[in-house]
Design an enzyme around this catalytic site. Structure first.
Site, PDB file in Angstrom:
ATOM      1  N   SER A  64       9.635   2.353   4.303  1.00 48.57           N
ATOM      2  CA  SER A  64      10.041   2.924   5.455  1.00 48.57           C
ATOM      3  C   SER A  64      11.218   2.673   5.696  1.00 48.57           C
ATOM      4  O   SER A  64      11.798   1.105   5.820  1.00 48.57           O
ATOM      5  CB  SER A  64       9.867   3.626   6.533  1.00 48.57           C
TER       6      SER A  64
HETATM    7  N1  SAH Z   1       4.542   2.486   8.080  1.00 46.24           N
HETATM    8  C1  SAH Z   1       4.304   2.179   6.478  1.00 46.24           C
HETATM    9  C2  SAH Z   1       5.328   2.940   6.016  1.00 46.24           C
HETATM   10  C3  SAH Z   1       4.251   3.236   4.529  1.00 46.24           C
HETATM   11  S1  SAH Z   1       4.565   5.481   3.769  1.00 46.24           S
HETATM   12  C4  SAH Z   1       5.461   1.037   5.993  1.00 46.24           C
HETATM   13  O1  SAH Z   1       6.352   0.825   6.579  1.00 46.24           O
HETATM   14  O2  SAH Z   1       5.241   0.417   4.981  1.00 46.24           O
HETATM   15  C5  SAH Z   1       3.359   5.846   3.584  1.00 46.24           C
HETATM   16  C6  SAH Z   1       1.552   5.225   3.561  1.00 46.24           C
HETATM   17  O3  SAH Z   1       0.748   6.193   4.250  1.00 46.24           O
HETATM   18  C7  SAH Z   1       1.511   4.962   2.699  1.00 46.24           C
HETATM   19  O4  SAH Z   1       0.503   3.680   2.482  1.00 46.24           O
HETATM   20  C8  SAH Z   1       0.326   6.031   2.007  1.00 46.24           C
HETATM   21  O5  SAH Z   1      -0.517   5.383   1.419  1.00 46.24           O
HETATM   22  C9  SAH Z   1       0.131   6.472   3.134  1.00 46.24           C
HETATM   23  N2  SAH Z   1      -1.243   6.876   2.989  1.00 46.24           N
HETATM   24  C10 SAH Z   1      -0.813   8.661   2.791  1.00 46.24           C
HETATM   25  N3  SAH Z   1      -1.917   9.697   3.452  1.00 46.24           N
HETATM   26  C11 SAH Z   1      -2.744   9.040   3.654  1.00 46.24           C
HETATM   27  C12 SAH Z   1      -3.448   9.405   4.681  1.00 46.24           C
HETATM   28  N4  SAH Z   1      -4.324  10.669   4.382  1.00 46.24           N
HETATM   29  N5  SAH Z   1      -4.494   8.699   5.732  1.00 46.24           N
HETATM   30  C13 SAH Z   1      -3.512   7.293   5.674  1.00 46.24           C
HETATM   31  N6  SAH Z   1      -2.996   6.900   4.865  1.00 46.24           N
HETATM   32  C14 SAH Z   1      -2.229   7.663   4.367  1.00 46.24           C
END
Ligand code: SAH
Length: 213
Positions: A64
């Site tokens: 993000s």
């Molecule tokens: N906080 C992270 C953001 C990653 S983007 C960072 O700063 O890097 C969002 C993430 O949510 C992705 O890695 C995706 O695989 C995960 N995600 C999507 N749906 C999900 C679910 N149902 N349960 C757990 N993780 C999920």
């Protein structure tokens, strides 16, 4: 895996940029000044690590924007020892910020590749959540509930009921809700049955998907 004075200087500038965009919590800004974000990003993008941008990580996901991470962290109003559930471990950058703010973090990721990569990487650079979980964040983590704070870092098409149910009275759930773009939504649990809802503006996240892969 090097962290240099140049990187530190770029982080200070990034913290100033975030401050100019409205982040006021010094503890959050200090976490941004401290965490080596360039190590969370594929090396091809390293030079951009301290711009306020989102970047690709493994499995078609993104790390993000620093502003989004700082904003969500500020809105959680974390207290030391808060028990926090994070949905969407991703690169682990948001997790590291939560840990710098002295939270006890349980973090769930549904992509096995990212779960594996990040659960090896974060402890290597000194960040140790209570648990990394490979699973579906729609279900929350009933066996560890209730939580003081729950943060969702993917765009949720609706608010999953288990997440509201797993919040302590007085606790906060912060979740971006929507399909194409999302409204950052804060729920504060006032009593067993009552939740106060606040809408905190538009954001853009990768979608929260069901089940695991
Ligand atoms: N906080 C992270 C953001 C990653 S983007 C960072 O700063 O890097 C969002 C993430 O949510 C992705 O890695 C995706 O695989 C995960 N995600 C999507 N749906 C999900 C679910 N149902 N349960 C757990 N993780 C999920």
């Amino acid at each position: 895996m090097k962290d240099t004075n140049k990187h530190k200087g770029l982080r200070n500038i990034l913290a100033n940029v975030l401050q100019a965009k409205g982040i006021t919590d010094e503890k959050v800004l200090n976490a941004i000044r401290k965490i080596p974000r360039h190590l969370f990003i594929d090396s091809g993008f390293e030079q951009y690590a301290y711009q306020d941008k989102a970047f690709p990580i493994a499995a078609n996901q993104t790390i993000s924007h620093p502003y989004t991470v700082a904003f969500q962290s500020e809105m959680l109003e974390l207290q030391p020892k808060d028990k926090v559930l994070e949905i969407g471990t991703g690169s682990g950058y948001q997790t590291a910020v939560l840990l710098e703010l002295k939270a006890e973090v349980y973090t769930i990721e549904r992509q096995h590749k990212l779960f594996k990569k990040t659960s090896l990487f974060l402890p290597k650079i000194g960040y140790k959540p209570k648990r990394f979980i490979f699973g579906d964040g729609y279900k929350g983590l009933p066996e560890e509930a209730p939580f003081d704070k729950i943060i969702v870092t993917a765009g949720a098409p609706f608010v999953p009921k288990p997440l509201l149910a797993q919040l302590k009275v007085g606790g906060r759930l912060l979740i971006p809700v929507g399909e194409e773009t999302q409204i950052m939504t804060l729920f504060i649990r006032k009593s067993l049955k009552e939740f106060e809802k606040h809408e905190l503006g538009d954001f853009k996240f990768v979608p929260m998907l069901e089940e695991k892969n």
